[in-house]
Design a protein around this motif. Sequence first.
Motif, PDB file in Angstrom:
ATOM      1  N   GLN A  70      12.067 -21.492  30.212  1.00 42.64           N
ATOM      2  CA  GLN A  70      12.394 -21.967  28.874  1.00 42.64           C
ATOM      3  C   GLN A  70      13.651 -21.271  28.374  1.00 42.64           C
ATOM      4  OE1 GLN A  70       8.904 -20.958  26.717  1.00 42.64           O
ATOM      5  NE2 GLN A  70       7.689 -22.633  27.523  1.00 42.64           N
ATOM      6  N   ALA A  71      14.502 -22.032  27.711  1.00 41.93           N
ATOM      7  CA  ALA A  71      15.691 -21.424  27.114  1.00 41.93           C
ATOM      8  C   ALA A  71      15.263 -20.574  25.938  1.00 41.93           C
ATOM      9  CB  ALA A  71      16.659 -22.509  26.646  1.00 41.93           C
ATOM     10  N   PRO A  72      15.814 -19.362  25.802  1.00 43.10           N
ATOM     11  CA  PRO A  72      15.433 -18.518  24.674  1.00 43.10           C
ATOM     12  C   PRO A  72      15.911 -19.135  23.365  1.00 43.10           C
ATOM     13  CG  PRO A  72      17.324 -17.594  25.807  1.00 43.10           C
ATOM     14  CD  PRO A  72      16.836 -18.749  26.650  1.00 43.10           C
ATOM     15  N   HIS A  73      15.169 -18.892  22.291  1.00 47.59           N
ATOM     16  CA  HIS A  73      15.571 -19.378  20.986  1.00 47.59           C
ATOM     17  C   HIS A  73      16.734 -18.538  20.480  1.00 47.59           C
ATOM     18  CE1 HIS A  73      12.130 -21.942  20.907  1.00 47.59           C
ATOM     19  NE2 HIS A  73      11.316 -20.932  21.032  1.00 47.59           N
ATOM     20  N   THR A  74      17.681 -19.158  19.813  1.00 48.53           N
ATOM     21  CA  THR A  74      18.767 -18.415  19.200  1.00 48.53           C
ATOM     22  C   THR A  74      18.183 -17.480  18.160  1.00 48.53           C
ATOM     23  OG1 THR A  74      20.261 -20.265  19.512  1.00 48.53           O
ATOM     24  CG2 THR A  74      20.901 -18.610  17.885  1.00 48.53           C
ATOM     25  N   SER A  75      18.561 -16.215  18.214  1.00 45.82           N
ATOM     26  CA  SER A  75      17.998 -15.256  17.278  1.00 45.82           C
ATOM     27  C   SER A  75      18.587 -15.468  15.895  1.00 45.82           C
ATOM     28  CB  SER A  75      18.275 -13.829  17.747  1.00 45.82           C
ATOM     29  OG  SER A  75      19.631 -13.488  17.518  1.00 45.82           O
ATOM     30  N   ALA A  76      17.843 -14.997  14.889  1.00 46.39           N
ATOM     31  CA  ALA A  76      18.353 -15.070  13.522  1.00 46.39           C
ATOM     32  C   ALA A  76      19.646 -14.278  13.404  1.00 46.39           C
ATOM     33  CB  ALA A  76      17.300 -14.531  12.558  1.00 46.39           C
ATOM     34  N   PHE A  77      19.750 -13.192  14.161  1.00 50.06           N
ATOM     35  CA  PHE A  77      20.970 -12.372  14.174  1.00 50.06           C
ATOM     36  C   PHE A  77      22.178 -13.234  14.520  1.00 50.06           C
ATOM     37  CE2 PHE A  77      24.049  -9.738  16.426  1.00 50.06           C
ATOM     38  CZ  PHE A  77      24.106  -8.567  15.686  1.00 50.06           C
TER      39      PHE A  77
ATOM     40  N   LEU B 181      26.936  -7.912   6.864  1.00 54.30           N
ATOM     41  CA  LEU B 181      26.314  -8.028   8.185  1.00 54.30           C
ATOM     42  C   LEU B 181      27.257  -7.461   9.230  1.00 54.30           C
ATOM     43  CD1 LEU B 181      24.993 -11.710   7.917  1.00 54.30           C
ATOM     44  CD2 LEU B 181      23.852  -9.598   7.191  1.00 54.30           C
ATOM     45  N   ARG B 182      26.732  -6.616  10.099  1.00 57.14           N
ATOM     46  CA  ARG B 182      27.578  -6.008  11.126  1.00 57.14           C
ATOM     47  C   ARG B 182      27.327  -6.705  12.462  1.00 57.14           C
ATOM     48  NH1 ARG B 182      30.988  -2.066  10.834  1.00 57.14           N
ATOM     49  NH2 ARG B 182      30.256  -1.553   8.718  1.00 57.14           N
ATOM     50  N   SER B 183      28.400  -7.212  13.064  1.00 57.63           N
ATOM     51  CA  SER B 183      28.293  -7.964  14.312  1.00 57.63           C
ATOM     52  C   SER B 183      28.100  -7.025  15.494  1.00 57.63           C
ATOM     53  CB  SER B 183      29.554  -8.810  14.533  1.00 57.63           C
ATOM     54  OG  SER B 183      30.672  -7.970  14.763  1.00 57.63           O
ATOM     55  N   ARG B 184      27.855  -7.619  16.664  1.00 59.92           N
ATOM     56  CA  ARG B 184      27.634  -6.820  17.871  1.00 59.92           C
ATOM     57  C   ARG B 184      28.856  -5.986  18.237  1.00 59.92           C
ATOM     58  NH1 ARG B 184      22.851  -8.674  19.961  1.00 59.92           N
ATOM     59  NH2 ARG B 184      22.289 -10.832  19.467  1.00 59.92           N
TER      60      ARG B 184
ATOM     61  N   GLU C 190      32.257  -5.772  10.232  1.00 61.61           N
ATOM     62  CA  GLU C 190      31.461  -6.067   9.044  1.00 61.61           C
ATOM     63  C   GLU C 190      31.852  -7.430   8.487  1.00 61.61           C
ATOM     64  OE1 GLU C 190      30.139  -3.187   5.657  1.00 61.61           O
ATOM     65  OE2 GLU C 190      31.960  -4.192   4.963  1.00 61.61           O
ATOM     66  N   GLN C 191      30.876  -8.346   8.450  1.00 59.81           N
ATOM     67  CA  GLN C 191      31.099  -9.696   7.944  1.00 59.81           C
ATOM     68  C   GLN C 191      30.400  -9.876   6.602  1.00 59.81           C
ATOM     69  OE1 GLN C 191      31.082 -11.869  12.373  1.00 59.81           O
ATOM     70  NE2 GLN C 191      29.975 -12.758  10.667  1.00 59.81           N
ATOM     71  N   LEU C 192      31.080 -10.574   5.704  1.00 58.21           N
ATOM     72  CA  LEU C 192      30.511 -10.889   4.401  1.00 58.21           C
ATOM     73  C   LEU C 192      30.317 -12.408   4.336  1.00 58.21           C
ATOM     74  CD1 LEU C 192      33.030  -8.794   2.244  1.00 58.21           C
ATOM     75  CD2 LEU C 192      30.985  -7.988   3.433  1.00 58.21           C
ATOM     76  N   PRO C 193      29.079 -12.905   4.366  1.00 57.69           N
ATOM     77  CA  PRO C 193      28.866 -14.354   4.310  1.00 57.69           C
ATOM     78  C   PRO C 193      29.680 -14.980   3.183  1.00 57.69           C
ATOM     79  CG  PRO C 193      26.798 -13.250   4.751  1.00 57.69           C
ATOM     80  CD  PRO C 193      27.797 -12.163   4.463  1.00 57.69           C
TER      81      PRO C 193
END
Length: 224
Positions: free
Chosen positions: A109-116, A146-149, A153-156
């Motif tokens: 099964q393909a993994p679900h895209t994470s909320a992250f 939100l801090r990416s991998r 730092e991203q601001l929606p």
Amino acid sequence: MDEFEEHLIKALAKDREAVREKLSAADRDHLDALLGLLAEGGEEDRLRTVTRAVAAHLRAALPEEERRAIGRRLAGTATARAPHELLAERILLGPAAPRAGSGPGPAPQAPHTSAFDRLLAEPAVTAQDLYEAFGVRVTAPDVIRLRSRDDVEQLPAFQFDAEGRLRELVRTINGLLGAARDPWGVADWWLGPNLWLDAVPATLLGTGLDEQLLAAAGAVGEED
């Protein structure tokens, strides 16, 4: 979490797809968002909180017949593992790999895209973007950050108006929901489907529905 909700978590950990197929499309999306939050890991208290949210969602969203079937199937069963440990392990490990010599078996099964990943894929700006374009410095403590991998730092972007200023309604709701403490959870509230509003909250900004958005945010605290 009561015994029945523990049974729901056991059923989900045992066969996630069997549980998902009993849900409506909107309820599957909400479940996947919660499981994505669980997959991100974190402190034990956070995992317990997310697992309780998963159990409460299943209790509310599964058809009554399916809830009864799970209750009958798992009545009297017990496990030494805490529900949040059991579910987190299954989400992180995914479906069990086929044993050697057991044949090709079904396709994995393909993994679900994470909320992250889902939240980071939403339109966003950086503090530098806002300063260069509008001369605005982002200092408010309740801005969702939100801090990416790769540690950016991203601001929606929905948080800001056309002149780069933080929307007052967003500031108020972010403070109410605790964005400084849990930016990922609050971002998910804004950018995920909301059953109370029957819409994604961020899409309602600027539509004259400020009171409804405030009421929906206030309902979060009432449900805890």
